[in-house]
Design a protein around this motif. Structure first.
Motif, PDB file in Angstrom:
ATOM      1  N   VAL A 198      21.368  80.333  -5.413  1.00  0.00           N
ATOM      2  CA  VAL A 198      22.085  81.581  -5.677  1.00  0.00           C
ATOM      3  C   VAL A 198      23.584  81.335  -5.652  1.00  0.00           C
ATOM      4  CG1 VAL A 198      20.273  83.048  -4.686  1.00  0.00           C
ATOM      5  CG2 VAL A 198      22.099  82.172  -3.205  1.00  0.00           C
ATOM      6  N   PHE A 199      24.333  82.302  -6.172  1.00  0.00           N
ATOM      7  CA  PHE A 199      25.762  82.291  -5.883  1.00  0.00           C
ATOM      8  C   PHE A 199      26.119  83.562  -5.157  1.00  0.00           C
ATOM      9  CE2 PHE A 199      27.325  85.070  -9.299  1.00  0.00           C
ATOM     10  CZ  PHE A 199      26.305  84.964 -10.251  1.00  0.00           C
ATOM     11  N   TYR A 200      27.125  83.446  -4.289  1.00  0.00           N
ATOM     12  CA  TYR A 200      27.463  84.575  -3.434  1.00  0.00           C
ATOM     13  C   TYR A 200      28.972  84.717  -3.349  1.00  0.00           C
ATOM     14  CZ  TYR A 200      28.306  80.973   0.112  1.00  0.00           C
ATOM     15  OH  TYR A 200      28.790  79.881   0.787  1.00  0.00           O
ATOM     16  N   VAL A 201      29.411  85.916  -2.932  1.00  0.00           N
ATOM     17  CA  VAL A 201      30.838  86.141  -2.727  1.00  0.00           C
ATOM     18  C   VAL A 201      31.095  86.419  -1.251  1.00  0.00           C
ATOM     19  CG1 VAL A 201      31.356  86.942  -5.050  1.00  0.00           C
ATOM     20  CG2 VAL A 201      30.591  88.582  -3.339  1.00  0.00           C
ATOM     21  N   LYS A 202      32.345  86.219  -0.854  1.00  0.00           N
ATOM     22  CA  LYS A 202      32.744  86.418   0.532  1.00  0.00           C
ATOM     23  C   LYS A 202      33.835  87.484   0.606  1.00  0.00           C
ATOM     24  CE  LYS A 202      33.093  81.714   2.188  1.00  0.00           C
ATOM     25  NZ  LYS A 202      33.730  80.826   3.093  1.00  0.00           N
ATOM     26  N   GLY A 203      34.074  87.956   1.808  1.00  0.00           N
ATOM     27  CA  GLY A 203      35.246  88.796   2.070  1.00  0.00           C
ATOM     28  C   GLY A 203      35.129  90.190   1.485  1.00  0.00           C
TER      29      GLY A 203
ATOM     30  N   GLU B 202      35.343  91.254  -1.477  1.00  0.00           N
ATOM     31  CA  GLU B 202      34.519  91.342  -2.683  1.00  0.00           C
ATOM     32  C   GLU B 202      33.036  91.430  -2.333  1.00  0.00           C
ATOM     33  OE1 GLU B 202      37.345  89.714  -2.527  1.00  0.00           O
ATOM     34  OE2 GLU B 202      38.356  90.852  -4.099  1.00  0.00           O
ATOM     35  N   ALA B 203      32.642  90.879  -1.182  1.00  0.00           N
ATOM     36  CA  ALA B 203      31.239  90.981  -0.760  1.00  0.00           C
ATOM     37  C   ALA B 203      30.880  92.440  -0.483  1.00  0.00           C
ATOM     38  CB  ALA B 203      31.002  90.130   0.471  1.00  0.00           C
ATOM     39  N   ALA B 204      31.813  93.167   0.117  1.00  0.00           N
ATOM     40  CA  ALA B 204      31.583  94.587   0.368  1.00  0.00           C
ATOM     41  C   ALA B 204      31.650  95.382  -0.932  1.00  0.00           C
ATOM     42  CB  ALA B 204      32.612  95.113   1.367  1.00  0.00           C
ATOM     43  N   ASN B 205      32.590  95.019  -1.821  1.00  0.00           N
ATOM     44  CA  ASN B 205      32.719  95.726  -3.097  1.00  0.00           C
ATOM     45  C   ASN B 205      31.461  95.606  -3.950  1.00  0.00           C
ATOM     46  OD1 ASN B 205      35.311  96.427  -2.469  1.00  0.00           O
ATOM     47  ND2 ASN B 205      36.284  94.905  -3.771  1.00  0.00           N
ATOM     48  N   ALA B 206      30.673  94.568  -3.718  1.00  0.00           N
ATOM     49  CA  ALA B 206      29.487  94.341  -4.543  1.00  0.00           C
ATOM     50  C   ALA B 206      28.410  95.379  -4.275  1.00  0.00           C
ATOM     51  CB  ALA B 206      28.934  92.942  -4.286  1.00  0.00           C
ATOM     52  N   LEU B 207      28.388  95.941  -3.067  1.00  0.00           N
ATOM     53  CA  LEU B 207      27.353  96.922  -2.726  1.00  0.00           C
ATOM     54  C   LEU B 207      27.694  98.289  -3.300  1.00  0.00           C
ATOM     55  CD1 LEU B 207      26.573  94.636  -0.690  1.00  0.00           C
ATOM     56  CD2 LEU B 207      25.978  96.439   0.913  1.00  0.00           C
TER      57      LEU B 207
ATOM     58  N   GLN C 223      31.846 102.059   1.510  1.00  0.00           N
ATOM     59  CA  GLN C 223      32.183 101.577   2.860  1.00  0.00           C
ATOM     60  C   GLN C 223      30.954 100.891   3.437  1.00  0.00           C
ATOM     61  OE1 GLN C 223      35.199 101.691   4.214  1.00  0.00           O
ATOM     62  NE2 GLN C 223      35.975 102.752   2.390  1.00  0.00           N
ATOM     63  N   ASN C 224      31.034  99.582   3.613  1.00  0.00           N
ATOM     64  CA  ASN C 224      29.903  98.869   4.192  1.00  0.00           C
ATOM     65  C   ASN C 224      30.396  97.593   4.849  1.00  0.00           C
ATOM     66  OD1 ASN C 224      29.270  96.319   2.473  1.00  0.00           O
ATOM     67  ND2 ASN C 224      29.838  97.909   1.012  1.00  0.00           N
ATOM     68  N   PRO C 225      29.631  97.099   5.822  1.00  0.00           N
ATOM     69  CA  PRO C 225      30.135  95.965   6.591  1.00  0.00           C
ATOM     70  C   PRO C 225      29.623  94.597   6.127  1.00  0.00           C
ATOM     71  CG  PRO C 225      28.388  97.054   7.796  1.00  0.00           C
ATOM     72  CD  PRO C 225      28.451  97.697   6.452  1.00  0.00           C
ATOM     73  N   SER C 226      29.474  94.364   4.839  1.00  0.00           N
ATOM     74  CA  SER C 226      28.985  93.048   4.400  1.00  0.00           C
ATOM     75  C   SER C 226      30.140  92.070   4.193  1.00  0.00           C
ATOM     76  CB  SER C 226      28.210  93.184   3.092  1.00  0.00           C
ATOM     77  OG  SER C 226      27.822  91.906   2.630  1.00  0.00           O
ATOM     78  N   ASP C 227      29.997  90.857   4.710  1.00  0.00           N
ATOM     79  CA  ASP C 227      31.021  89.840   4.437  1.00  0.00           C
ATOM     80  C   ASP C 227      30.511  88.715   3.541  1.00  0.00           C
ATOM     81  OD1 ASP C 227      29.418  88.517   6.220  1.00  0.00           O
ATOM     82  OD2 ASP C 227      31.043  87.825   7.502  1.00  0.00           O
TER      83      ASP C 227
END
Lengths: 110, 137
Positions: free
Chosen positions: B77-82, B84-89, B93-97
């Motif tokens: 897979v490919f994933y994002v951090k920071g 942008e990880a929250a913006n993906a959901l 407002q969400n706590p994903s990193d």
């Protein structure tokens, strides 16, 4: 923005809708002396760059959203230019005639 | 205007830390079940991911990530951090990193040396080349 070279691409048929229709390139960042720096990373291509091209890589979320013309989303890294030439004038360039000297540094003649 | 200062600023902006770039490669190595979790994470599986560099070397410890790509153990897979990880959901407002963005079908990583040879550049044009692998998942 960083100077980089395209070294490959990534194919993904099932991906986030923000990336639908986008080309995903693998880029190796370089410093201005032509040495690779850091590891290969992925960037979304908006300029139709190809493998081997020197490119300009943008790595900032709000600028990326402006370029993609959509609200700020999950994309931060974009290839935004194909570099034709870099001209860098540094202190290592051939010294020009100096008339005065201050702490060992030459001062150009007028 | 001092041209040297101007040049210094340009140099600095071109040499931002390359380590902080954002879309990464990983392989799903497990799942994580949380019956109690943040409301914004409901409906999204949490997977364990082993990060890899794009030339397929393990790159640090395993972490948990929100999955938006219907991945499963063994999937690349490919994933994002920071941020942008929250913006993906979908929830603003969400706590994903770390968020898994897509499934990797193939990667091609080409040798710059070979590319320069094909373009007719001399060996000097390929200096600094450190990517010599070419492979597909």
């Amino acid at each position: 923005m960083q100077l980089a070279r395209v070294v490959g691409h990534l194919v993904s048929s099932h991906k986030h809708e923000a990336l639908e229709g986008q080309r995903l390139l693998l880029v190796q960042p370089f410093d201005l002396a032509g040495r690779p720096r850091g590891s290969v990373t992925m960037a979304v291509d908006v300029v139709d760059a190809g493998v081997g091209d020197w490119v300009l890589v943008l790595d900032e979320g709000s600028s990326a959203s402006q370029v993609l013309e959509r609200p700020r989303g999950p994309v931060r890294t974009l290839v935004v230019g194909v570099v034709d030439a870099v001209h860098l004038e540094t202190s290592t360039s051939p010294p020009r005639p100096a008339r005065q000297s201050k702490q060992g540094q030459g001062v150009d003649s007028p | 205007v001092n041209p040297d200062r101007h040049l210094g600023a340009t140099l600095e902006s071109l040499q931002v830390a390359a380590e902080e770039t954002l879309m990464f490669l990983g392989q799903v190595v497990g799942t994580l079940v949380a019956s109690v979790k943040h409301a914004a994470h409901r409906g999204h599986p949490i997977l364990l991911v082993q990060p890899y560099t794009y030339d397929r070397q393990p790159d640090g410890p395993v972490f948990a990530a929100i999955d938006l790509a219907d991945a499963s153990p063994g999937t690349w897979v490919f994933y994002v951090k920071g941020r942008e990880a929250a913006n993906a959901l979908p929830e603003p407002q969400n706590p994903s990193d770390r968020t898994i963005m897509g499934i990797v079908d193939a990667i091609t990583l080409q040798s710059l040396r070979e590319e320069d040879r094909l373009r007719g550049f001399g060996p000097d044009a390929a200096r600094g080349d450190d990517t010599t692998s070419s492979a597909s998942i």
